[in-house]
Design an enzyme around this catalytic site. Structure first.
Site, PDB file in Angstrom:
ATOM      1  N   ARG A   1      57.232  38.830  33.163  1.00 45.14           N
ATOM      2  CA  ARG A   1      57.453  38.935  34.613  1.00 45.14           C
ATOM      3  C   ARG A   1      56.723  37.872  35.412  1.00 45.14           C
ATOM      4  O   ARG A   1      57.015  37.681  36.581  1.00 45.14           O
ATOM      5  CB  ARG A   1      57.117  40.347  35.079  1.00 45.14           C
ATOM      6  CG  ARG A   1      58.071  41.317  34.434  1.00 45.14           C
ATOM      7  CD  ARG A   1      57.952  42.730  34.921  1.00 45.14           C
ATOM      8  NE  ARG A   1      58.922  43.568  34.226  1.00 45.14           N
ATOM      9  CZ  ARG A   1      58.924  44.866  34.207  1.00 45.14           C
ATOM     10  NH1 ARG A   1      57.987  45.527  34.878  1.00 45.14           N
ATOM     11  NH2 ARG A   1      59.845  45.528  33.539  1.00 45.14           N
TER      12      ARG A   1
ATOM     13  N   SER B   1      63.191  53.412  33.590  1.00 43.95           N
ATOM     14  CA  SER B   1      62.181  52.374  33.407  1.00 43.95           C
ATOM     15  C   SER B   1      62.491  51.527  32.194  1.00 43.95           C
ATOM     16  O   SER B   1      63.342  51.863  31.366  1.00 43.95           O
ATOM     17  CB  SER B   1      60.810  53.012  33.251  1.00 43.95           C
ATOM     18  OG  SER B   1      60.544  53.876  34.325  1.00 43.95           O
ATOM     19  N   SER B   2      61.766  50.428  32.046  1.00 45.15           N
ATOM     20  CA  SER B   2      61.957  49.518  30.926  1.00 45.15           C
ATOM     21  C   SER B   2      61.000  49.878  29.785  1.00 45.15           C
ATOM     22  O   SER B   2      60.150  50.771  29.921  1.00 45.15           O
ATOM     23  CB  SER B   2      61.673  48.092  31.383  1.00 45.15           C
ATOM     24  OG  SER B   2      60.275  47.951  31.573  1.00 45.15           O
TER      25      SER B   2
ATOM     26  N   HIS C   1      57.813  49.230  41.458  1.00 45.61           N
ATOM     27  CA  HIS C   1      56.526  49.802  41.080  1.00 45.61           C
ATOM     28  C   HIS C   1      55.770  48.831  40.176  1.00 45.61           C
ATOM     29  O   HIS C   1      56.272  48.412  39.136  1.00 45.61           O
ATOM     30  CB  HIS C   1      56.677  51.184  40.426  1.00 45.61           C
ATOM     31  CG  HIS C   1      57.425  52.147  41.319  1.00 45.61           C
ATOM     32  ND1 HIS C   1      58.192  53.161  40.834  1.00 45.61           N
ATOM     33  CD2 HIS C   1      57.514  52.213  42.669  1.00 45.61           C
ATOM     34  CE1 HIS C   1      58.727  53.830  41.852  1.00 45.61           C
ATOM     35  NE2 HIS C   1      58.339  53.262  42.969  1.00 45.61           N
TER      36      HIS C   1
ATOM     37  N   ASP D   1      54.118  57.591  42.641  1.00 47.82           N
ATOM     38  CA  ASP D   1      55.068  56.900  43.512  1.00 47.82           C
ATOM     39  C   ASP D   1      54.909  57.322  44.966  1.00 47.82           C
ATOM     40  O   ASP D   1      55.237  56.566  45.879  1.00 47.82           O
ATOM     41  CB  ASP D   1      56.518  57.209  43.083  1.00 47.82           C
ATOM     42  CG  ASP D   1      56.802  56.777  41.650  1.00 47.82           C
ATOM     43  OD1 ASP D   1      55.881  56.268  40.989  1.00 47.82           O
ATOM     44  OD2 ASP D   1      57.943  56.958  41.198  1.00 47.82           O
TER      45      ASP D   1
ATOM     46  N   CYS E   1      52.083  56.450  35.998  1.00 49.61           N
ATOM     47  CA  CYS E   1      53.050  57.001  36.960  1.00 49.61           C
ATOM     48  C   CYS E   1      52.905  58.509  37.129  1.00 49.61           C
ATOM     49  O   CYS E   1      53.030  59.029  38.229  1.00 49.61           O
ATOM     50  CB  CYS E   1      54.482  56.775  36.489  1.00 49.61           C
ATOM     51  SG  CYS E   1      54.879  55.132  35.944  1.00 49.61           S
TER      52      CYS E   1
ATOM     53  N   ASP F   1      56.671  52.320  48.458  1.00 50.44           N
ATOM     54  CA  ASP F   1      56.364  53.406  47.529  1.00 50.44           C
ATOM     55  C   ASP F   1      54.899  53.209  47.128  1.00 50.44           C
ATOM     56  O   ASP F   1      54.439  52.064  46.973  1.00 50.44           O
ATOM     57  CB  ASP F   1      57.245  53.331  46.279  1.00 50.44           C
ATOM     58  CG  ASP F   1      58.654  53.913  46.500  1.00 50.44           C
ATOM     59  OD1 ASP F   1      59.037  54.176  47.656  1.00 50.44           O
ATOM     60  OD2 ASP F   1      59.368  54.084  45.493  1.00 50.44           O
TER      61      ASP F   1
ATOM     62  N   ASP G   1      53.158  49.162  38.241  1.00 51.48           N
ATOM     63  CA  ASP G   1      52.271  49.611  37.168  1.00 51.48           C
ATOM     64  C   ASP G   1      52.830  49.498  35.743  1.00 51.48           C
ATOM     65  O   ASP G   1      52.220  50.004  34.803  1.00 51.48           O
ATOM     66  CB  ASP G   1      51.724  51.019  37.455  1.00 51.48           C
ATOM     67  CG  ASP G   1      52.808  52.047  37.738  1.00 51.48           C
ATOM     68  OD1 ASP G   1      54.001  51.679  37.734  1.00 51.48           O
ATOM     69  OD2 ASP G   1      52.451  53.221  37.961  1.00 51.48           O
TER      70      ASP G   1
HETATM   71  N1  ARG Z   1      59.590  49.127  37.005  1.00 56.89           N
HETATM   72  C1  ARG Z   1      58.876  49.533  35.843  1.00 56.89           C
HETATM   73  C2  ARG Z   1      59.623  49.109  34.595  1.00 56.89           C
HETATM   74  O1  ARG Z   1      60.687  49.588  34.339  1.00 56.89           O
HETATM   75  C3  ARG Z   1      58.609  50.992  35.785  1.00 56.89           C
HETATM   76  C4  ARG Z   1      57.525  51.419  36.705  1.00 56.89           C
HETATM   77  C5  ARG Z   1      57.371  52.886  36.728  1.00 56.89           C
HETATM   78  N2  ARG Z   1      56.286  53.206  37.568  1.00 56.89           N
HETATM   79  C6  ARG Z   1      56.213  54.283  38.323  1.00 56.89           C
HETATM   80  N3  ARG Z   1      55.126  54.421  39.051  1.00 56.89           N
HETATM   81  N4  ARG Z   1      57.155  55.166  38.411  1.00 56.89           N
HETATM   82  O2  ARG Z   1      59.153  48.301  33.868  1.00 56.89           O
END
Ligand code: ARG
Length: 378
Positions: free
Chosen positions: A275, A309-310, A256, A119, A362, A207, A258
Protein backbone atom coordinates in the site's frame (compact mmCIF):
# COMPACT_ATOMS: atom_id res chain seq x y z
CA UNK A 1 -16.39 -4.59 55.90
CA UNK A 2 -14.85 -5.47 52.57
CA UNK A 3 -12.01 -7.96 52.68
CA UNK A 4 -8.83 -7.50 50.67
CA UNK A 5 -10.06 -9.60 47.75
CA UNK A 6 -13.25 -7.57 47.35
CA UNK A 7 -11.28 -4.36 47.53
CA UNK A 8 -9.00 -5.49 44.71
CA UNK A 9 -12.03 -6.30 42.57
CA UNK A 10 -13.55 -2.93 43.31
CA UNK A 11 -10.32 -1.12 42.58
CA UNK A 12 -9.97 -2.74 39.15
CA UNK A 13 -13.68 -2.15 38.44
CA UNK A 14 -13.43 1.63 38.98
CA UNK A 15 -14.26 3.14 35.63
CA UNK A 16 -11.64 5.46 34.20
CA UNK A 17 -11.85 6.31 30.53
CA UNK A 18 -8.43 7.33 29.22
CA UNK A 19 -6.33 6.14 26.30
CA UNK A 20 -3.78 8.11 24.27
CA UNK A 21 -2.02 5.52 22.11
CA UNK A 22 -2.39 2.18 20.34
CA UNK A 23 0.22 0.52 22.60
CA UNK A 24 0.06 1.69 26.23
CA UNK A 25 -0.87 -1.13 28.67
CA UNK A 26 -4.49 -2.08 28.03
CA UNK A 27 -6.71 -2.09 31.13
CA UNK A 28 -10.29 -1.87 29.81
CA UNK A 29 -11.66 -2.59 26.36
CA UNK A 30 -14.89 -3.17 24.44
CA UNK A 31 -15.10 -6.36 22.35
CA UNK A 32 -17.77 -6.47 19.60
CA UNK A 33 -20.51 -9.05 19.04
CA UNK A 34 -21.67 -10.80 15.87
CA UNK A 35 -25.34 -11.11 16.90
CA UNK A 36 -27.87 -10.51 14.12
CA UNK A 37 -25.18 -9.13 11.81
CA UNK A 38 -26.45 -8.36 8.30
CA UNK A 39 -24.92 -7.97 4.91
CA UNK A 40 -26.44 -4.60 4.09
CA UNK A 41 -28.19 -3.90 0.78
CA UNK A 42 -26.41 -1.95 -1.96
CA UNK A 43 -25.61 1.67 -1.20
CA UNK A 44 -23.08 3.99 -2.86
CA UNK A 45 -20.21 3.82 -0.34
CA UNK A 46 -20.46 0.09 0.13
CA UNK A 47 -20.66 -0.74 -3.56
CA UNK A 48 -17.41 1.10 -4.18
CA UNK A 49 -15.74 -1.14 -1.62
CA UNK A 50 -16.93 -4.59 -2.74
CA UNK A 51 -14.62 -5.94 -5.48
CA UNK A 52 -16.30 -6.98 -8.75
CA UNK A 53 -15.31 -10.64 -8.21
CA UNK A 54 -16.32 -10.74 -4.52
CA UNK A 55 -18.72 -13.43 -3.33
CA UNK A 56 -20.62 -10.58 -1.62
CA UNK A 57 -21.75 -8.90 -4.86
CA UNK A 58 -25.52 -8.94 -5.11
CA UNK A 59 -25.99 -10.60 -1.69
CA UNK A 60 -27.72 -9.05 1.23
CA UNK A 61 -29.67 -10.08 4.29
CA UNK A 62 -28.99 -11.63 7.67
CA UNK A 63 -25.78 -13.64 7.81
CA UNK A 64 -26.15 -17.41 8.24
CA UNK A 65 -26.81 -18.33 11.87
CA UNK A 66 -23.94 -20.89 12.00
CA UNK A 67 -21.47 -18.19 10.98
CA UNK A 68 -22.91 -15.80 13.60
CA UNK A 69 -22.62 -18.49 16.30
CA UNK A 70 -19.07 -19.35 15.32
CA UNK A 71 -17.98 -15.70 15.26
CA UNK A 72 -19.56 -15.13 18.67
CA UNK A 73 -17.80 -18.20 20.05
CA UNK A 74 -14.45 -16.75 18.94
CA UNK A 75 -15.24 -13.24 20.20
CA UNK A 76 -16.37 -14.62 23.58
CA UNK A 77 -13.17 -16.64 23.85
CA UNK A 78 -11.06 -13.60 22.96
CA UNK A 79 -12.89 -11.61 25.66
CA UNK A 80 -12.12 -14.39 28.18
CA UNK A 81 -8.46 -14.45 27.13
CA UNK A 82 -8.24 -10.72 27.80
CA UNK A 83 -10.04 -11.05 31.14
CA UNK A 84 -7.64 -13.80 32.17
CA UNK A 85 -4.88 -11.20 31.77
CA UNK A 86 -6.66 -8.83 34.14
CA UNK A 87 -8.17 -6.64 31.42
CA UNK A 88 -11.76 -5.50 31.97
CA UNK A 89 -13.94 -6.34 28.97
CA UNK A 90 -17.34 -4.88 28.13
CA UNK A 91 -19.66 -5.88 25.30
CA UNK A 92 -22.12 -3.81 23.23
CA UNK A 93 -25.90 -4.31 23.17
CA UNK A 94 -27.03 -5.18 19.64
CA UNK A 95 -30.09 -3.47 18.21
CA UNK A 96 -32.37 -5.03 15.59
CA UNK A 97 -30.19 -4.76 12.49
CA UNK A 98 -32.96 -5.97 10.20
CA UNK A 99 -34.67 -2.59 10.74
CA UNK A 100 -34.26 -0.09 7.91
CA UNK A 101 -32.43 3.19 8.46
CA UNK A 102 -34.69 6.06 7.47
CA UNK A 103 -33.90 9.75 7.85
CA UNK A 104 -35.37 12.76 6.00
CA UNK A 105 -32.45 12.38 3.55
CA UNK A 106 -32.11 8.68 2.74
CA UNK A 107 -33.43 5.23 3.38
CA UNK A 108 -31.71 1.84 3.34
CA UNK A 109 -33.39 -1.48 3.98
CA UNK A 110 -31.18 -2.91 6.74
CA UNK A 111 -28.20 -2.25 8.96
CA UNK A 112 -24.81 -3.89 9.55
CA UNK A 113 -24.03 -5.11 13.08
CA UNK A 114 -21.85 -4.26 16.06
CA UNK A 115 -18.81 -6.43 15.52
CA UNK A 116 -16.12 -3.81 14.87
CA UNK A 117 -16.48 -1.18 17.63
CA UNK A 118 -13.17 0.32 16.44
CA UNK A 119 -14.98 1.76 13.42
CA UNK A 120 -17.47 3.73 15.52
CA UNK A 121 -15.73 4.77 18.76
CA UNK A 122 -12.62 6.96 18.88
CA UNK A 123 -11.04 7.20 22.33
CA UNK A 124 -8.69 10.15 22.68
CA UNK A 125 -7.53 10.86 26.21
CA UNK A 126 -10.53 11.09 28.50
CA UNK A 127 -12.98 11.35 25.64
CA UNK A 128 -14.85 8.77 23.56
CA UNK A 129 -16.10 10.31 20.32
CA UNK A 130 -18.79 8.67 18.19
CA UNK A 131 -17.65 8.99 14.57
CA UNK A 132 -19.92 10.44 11.88
CA UNK A 133 -19.66 7.13 9.93
CA UNK A 134 -19.91 7.23 6.15
CA UNK A 135 -22.14 4.26 5.28
CA UNK A 136 -25.88 4.67 5.50
CA UNK A 137 -26.29 1.17 6.97
CA UNK A 138 -24.03 2.14 9.89
CA UNK A 139 -25.81 5.41 10.77
CA UNK A 140 -27.40 4.07 13.98
CA UNK A 141 -24.62 1.70 15.06
CA UNK A 142 -23.59 4.02 17.93
CA UNK A 143 -26.83 3.01 19.69
CA UNK A 144 -25.27 -0.39 20.48
CA UNK A 145 -22.61 1.39 22.58
CA UNK A 146 -24.89 3.89 24.33
CA UNK A 147 -25.61 1.62 27.34
CA UNK A 148 -21.86 1.38 27.99
CA UNK A 149 -21.11 5.03 27.29
CA UNK A 150 -23.93 6.16 29.57
CA UNK A 151 -22.57 3.93 32.30
CA UNK A 152 -19.03 5.26 31.91
CA UNK A 153 -20.45 8.78 32.06
CA UNK A 154 -22.22 8.00 35.34
CA UNK A 155 -19.18 6.30 36.85
CA UNK A 156 -16.29 8.49 35.71
CA UNK A 157 -16.72 12.20 36.45
CA UNK A 158 -13.92 13.07 34.02
CA UNK A 159 -15.27 11.13 31.04
CA UNK A 160 -16.33 13.24 28.05
CA UNK A 161 -18.86 11.51 25.84
CA UNK A 162 -18.94 13.26 22.48
CA UNK A 163 -20.66 12.66 19.16
CA UNK A 164 -19.59 14.16 15.84
CA UNK A 165 -22.37 15.81 13.78
CA UNK A 166 -24.45 13.12 12.10
CA UNK A 167 -23.95 13.44 8.34
CA UNK A 168 -26.84 13.73 5.93
CA UNK A 169 -25.43 11.06 3.55
CA UNK A 170 -27.41 12.21 0.55
CA UNK A 171 -26.23 11.17 -2.93
CA UNK A 172 -24.13 14.36 -2.94
CA UNK A 173 -21.74 12.57 -0.54
CA UNK A 174 -20.69 9.95 -3.11
CA UNK A 175 -19.01 10.29 -6.49
CA UNK A 176 -21.12 8.71 -9.22
CA UNK A 177 -18.04 7.65 -11.23
CA UNK A 178 -17.24 5.10 -8.49
CA UNK A 179 -20.58 3.34 -8.82
CA UNK A 180 -19.99 1.29 -11.93
CA UNK A 181 -19.26 -2.41 -11.36
CA UNK A 182 -16.62 -2.44 -14.04
CA UNK A 183 -13.95 -0.12 -12.64
CA UNK A 184 -10.61 -1.80 -13.15
CA UNK A 185 -8.07 -2.13 -10.35
CA UNK A 186 -5.67 0.00 -12.45
CA UNK A 187 -8.29 2.75 -12.59
CA UNK A 188 -8.85 2.51 -8.84
CA UNK A 189 -5.12 2.76 -8.17
CA UNK A 190 -4.87 5.86 -10.40
CA UNK A 191 -7.73 7.42 -8.49
CA UNK A 192 -6.22 6.46 -5.12
CA UNK A 193 -2.92 8.09 -6.14
CA UNK A 194 -4.83 11.23 -7.17
CA UNK A 195 -6.75 11.10 -3.83
CA UNK A 196 -9.98 10.81 -5.74
CA UNK A 197 -12.15 8.66 -3.46
CA UNK A 198 -15.79 7.60 -3.43
CA UNK A 199 -16.77 10.14 -0.78
CA UNK A 200 -17.01 13.80 -1.83
CA UNK A 201 -16.29 16.87 0.29
CA UNK A 202 -19.99 17.64 0.75
CA UNK A 203 -19.75 17.47 4.59
CA UNK A 204 -17.31 16.12 7.22
CA UNK A 205 -17.15 12.31 7.20
CA UNK A 206 -14.95 9.98 9.18
CA UNK A 207 -14.95 6.46 10.59
CA UNK A 208 -13.06 6.06 13.87
CA UNK A 209 -10.93 3.23 12.44
CA UNK A 210 -9.20 5.67 10.08
CA UNK A 211 -7.48 7.24 13.09
CA UNK A 212 -4.32 6.04 14.86
CA UNK A 213 -3.35 7.58 18.19
CA UNK A 214 0.29 8.41 18.93
CA UNK A 215 -0.08 10.53 22.12
CA UNK A 216 -0.09 14.18 21.02
CA UNK A 217 -0.35 13.16 17.37
CA UNK A 218 -3.28 11.65 15.50
CA UNK A 219 -2.61 10.01 12.13
CA UNK A 220 -5.72 9.88 9.94
CA UNK A 221 -6.20 8.05 6.66
CA UNK A 222 -7.82 10.04 3.86
CA UNK A 223 -9.75 7.48 1.78
CA UNK A 224 -13.22 6.07 1.16
CA UNK A 225 -14.54 6.38 4.71
CA UNK A 226 -12.83 9.62 5.80
CA UNK A 227 -12.73 12.79 3.70
CA UNK A 228 -10.61 15.94 4.09
CA UNK A 229 -13.45 17.77 5.84
CA UNK A 230 -13.66 14.90 8.32
CA UNK A 231 -9.94 15.30 9.02
CA UNK A 232 -10.39 19.08 9.39
CA UNK A 233 -13.28 18.44 11.77
CA UNK A 234 -11.02 16.25 13.93
CA UNK A 235 -8.32 18.95 13.85
CA UNK A 236 -10.72 21.57 15.18
CA UNK A 237 -12.23 19.15 17.68
CA UNK A 238 -8.86 18.17 19.18
CA UNK A 239 -7.03 21.54 19.26
CA UNK A 240 -4.32 20.19 21.60
CA UNK A 241 -3.37 17.49 19.09
CA UNK A 242 -1.46 17.59 15.84
CA UNK A 243 -3.54 15.86 13.18
CA UNK A 244 -1.69 14.35 10.20
CA UNK A 245 -3.48 13.22 7.04
CA UNK A 246 -1.97 10.19 5.31
CA UNK A 247 -3.00 8.22 2.23
CA UNK A 248 -1.86 4.96 0.71
CA UNK A 249 -1.79 5.01 -3.11
CA UNK A 250 -1.28 1.22 -3.29
CA UNK A 251 -4.70 0.44 -1.79
CA UNK A 252 -7.55 0.24 -4.33
CA UNK A 253 -10.12 0.06 -1.47
CA UNK A 254 -8.79 2.43 1.21
CA UNK A 255 -11.06 1.82 4.19
CA UNK A 256 -9.81 1.95 7.79
CA UNK A 257 -6.11 2.33 8.46
CA UNK A 258 -5.59 -0.68 10.75
CA UNK A 259 -4.70 -3.31 8.14
CA UNK A 260 -2.33 -0.83 6.48
CA UNK A 261 -0.28 0.93 9.13
CA UNK A 262 0.11 -0.58 12.60
CA UNK A 263 2.05 1.05 15.44
CA UNK A 264 3.48 -1.63 17.74
CA UNK A 265 5.38 0.39 20.36
CA UNK A 266 7.15 3.75 20.53
CA UNK A 267 9.56 3.78 17.59
CA UNK A 268 8.09 0.84 15.62
CA UNK A 269 5.35 0.67 12.98
CA UNK A 270 4.34 -2.15 10.62
CA UNK A 271 3.58 -0.94 7.11
CA UNK A 272 1.59 -2.80 4.48
CA UNK A 273 4.17 -3.44 1.72
CA UNK A 274 1.55 -3.26 -1.07
CA UNK A 275 0.00 0.00 0.00
CA UNK A 276 3.09 2.24 0.14
CA UNK A 277 3.08 5.18 2.53
CA UNK A 278 4.21 8.11 0.33
CA UNK A 279 7.58 9.75 1.02
CA UNK A 280 5.91 13.01 2.12
CA UNK A 281 4.14 11.13 4.93
CA UNK A 282 7.27 9.30 6.12
CA UNK A 283 9.21 12.40 7.21
CA UNK A 284 7.43 12.81 10.54
CA UNK A 285 8.40 9.28 11.61
CA UNK A 286 11.88 9.18 10.13
CA UNK A 287 12.92 12.56 11.59
CA UNK A 288 11.98 11.21 15.00
CA UNK A 289 13.83 7.93 14.67
CA UNK A 290 10.79 5.69 14.17
CA UNK A 291 11.33 2.51 12.20
CA UNK A 292 8.71 1.66 9.56
CA UNK A 293 8.99 -2.08 8.85
CA UNK A 294 7.19 -3.91 6.03
CA UNK A 295 4.71 -6.34 7.56
CA UNK A 296 5.17 -10.08 6.94
CA UNK A 297 3.13 -11.70 4.18
CA UNK A 298 -0.35 -12.89 5.18
CA UNK A 299 -0.68 -16.66 5.72
CA UNK A 300 -3.77 -16.84 3.45
CA UNK A 301 -4.23 -16.13 -0.26
CA UNK A 302 -7.89 -15.22 0.06
CA UNK A 303 -10.12 -13.76 2.75
CA UNK A 304 -12.72 -16.10 4.31
CA UNK A 305 -16.19 -16.26 2.63
CA UNK A 306 -18.46 -13.19 2.61
CA UNK A 307 -15.70 -10.94 3.98
CA UNK A 308 -15.29 -7.22 3.22
CA UNK A 309 -11.66 -7.09 4.26
CA UNK A 310 -8.49 -8.21 2.53
CA UNK A 311 -5.97 -10.87 3.58
CA UNK A 312 -4.04 -8.06 5.27
CA UNK A 313 -6.11 -8.47 8.42
CA UNK A 314 -2.94 -10.44 9.21
CA UNK A 315 -1.45 -7.15 10.44
CA UNK A 316 -4.60 -6.06 12.29
CA UNK A 317 -3.01 -6.95 15.63
CA UNK A 318 -4.04 -5.78 19.10
CA UNK A 319 -1.16 -4.51 21.21
CA UNK A 320 -1.66 -5.25 24.92
CA UNK A 321 1.41 -3.34 26.06
CA UNK A 322 4.70 -2.33 24.40
CA UNK A 323 6.04 -5.89 24.82
CA UNK A 324 2.91 -7.98 24.16
CA UNK A 325 0.73 -8.31 21.10
CA UNK A 326 -2.28 -10.45 20.10
CA UNK A 327 -1.93 -11.95 16.61
CA UNK A 328 -4.52 -14.09 14.82
CA UNK A 329 -3.53 -17.71 15.46
CA UNK A 330 -3.26 -18.77 11.79
CA UNK A 331 -1.08 -15.76 10.85
CA UNK A 332 2.17 -17.56 11.48
CA UNK A 333 4.38 -15.23 9.41
CA UNK A 334 3.12 -12.13 11.18
CA UNK A 335 3.59 -13.87 14.54
CA UNK A 336 7.16 -14.89 13.64
CA UNK A 337 8.02 -11.37 12.56
CA UNK A 338 6.69 -9.77 15.75
CA UNK A 339 8.50 -12.37 17.80
CA UNK A 340 11.74 -11.47 15.98
CA UNK A 341 11.03 -7.81 16.69
CA UNK A 342 11.09 -8.66 20.39
CA UNK A 343 7.37 -8.89 21.14
CA UNK A 344 5.69 -11.61 23.18
CA UNK A 345 3.02 -12.94 20.81
CA UNK A 346 -0.37 -14.08 22.15
CA UNK A 347 -2.15 -16.20 19.51
CA UNK A 348 -5.89 -15.59 19.26
CA UNK A 349 -8.20 -17.52 16.95
CA UNK A 350 -10.44 -15.07 15.08
CA UNK A 351 -10.39 -15.79 11.33
CA UNK A 352 -13.95 -17.13 11.27
CA UNK A 353 -15.12 -13.75 12.62
CA UNK A 354 -13.29 -11.65 9.97
CA UNK A 355 -16.36 -11.56 7.73
CA UNK A 356 -18.21 -9.58 10.39
CA UNK A 357 -16.02 -6.55 9.88
CA UNK A 358 -12.40 -7.20 10.73
CA UNK A 359 -9.65 -8.60 12.91
CA UNK A 360 -8.29 -8.24 16.42
CA UNK A 361 -7.83 -4.46 16.36
CA UNK A 362 -11.15 -3.81 14.58
CA UNK A 363 -13.22 -5.95 16.94
CA UNK A 364 -12.10 -3.95 19.98
CA UNK A 365 -12.27 -0.33 21.13
CA UNK A 366 -10.12 1.13 23.88
CA UNK A 367 -11.65 2.37 27.10
CA UNK A 368 -8.46 2.57 29.15
CA UNK A 369 -4.76 2.22 28.51
CA UNK A 370 -2.43 3.23 31.32
CA UNK A 371 -0.44 6.20 30.11
CA UNK A 372 -0.48 9.91 29.49
CA UNK A 373 -0.41 12.28 26.54
CA UNK A 374 3.19 12.01 25.39
CA UNK A 375 4.89 13.83 22.52
CA UNK A 376 6.54 11.18 20.34
CA UNK A 377 7.45 13.58 17.54
CA UNK A 378 9.04 16.55 19.34
N1 ARG B 1 -9.40 -2.10 4.64
C1 ARG B 1 -8.78 -3.16 5.36
C2 ARG B 1 -8.39 -4.28 4.41
O1 ARG B 1 -9.23 -4.90 3.84
C3 ARG B 1 -9.63 -3.71 6.45
C4 ARG B 1 -9.69 -2.82 7.64
C5 ARG B 1 -10.65 -3.32 8.65
N2 ARG B 1 -10.60 -2.47 9.77
C6 ARG B 1 -11.63 -2.17 10.53
N3 ARG B 1 -11.41 -1.35 11.53
N4 ARG B 1 -12.83 -2.61 10.32
O2 ARG B 1 -7.25 -4.54 4.24
Amino acid sequence: MADAATETTQATETTVVESWTEWDPLAHVIVGRADDCHIPPAEPALDAKVPADSDMRGQWGRRPQESIDRANELLDRFADQLRARGIRVDRPTPIDFSEPVRTPDFETASQFGCMPPRDVLLTVGREILEATMSYRCRWFEYLCYRPLLQRYWEEDPNFRHEAAPKPRLTDADYRPDYLSESISIAQRLDWAAAKHFVTTEEEPLFDAADVLRFGRDLVVQHGFTTNLKGIEWLRRHFPEHRVHAVNFPGDPYPIHIDATFTPIRPGLILNNPQRRLPAECRGLFERNGWEIVDAAQPAHNTPPPLCYSSVWLSMNVLVLDPKTVCVEASEVYQAEQLDRLGMEVVPVELRDAYAFGGGLHCCTADVRRIGSCTDHFP
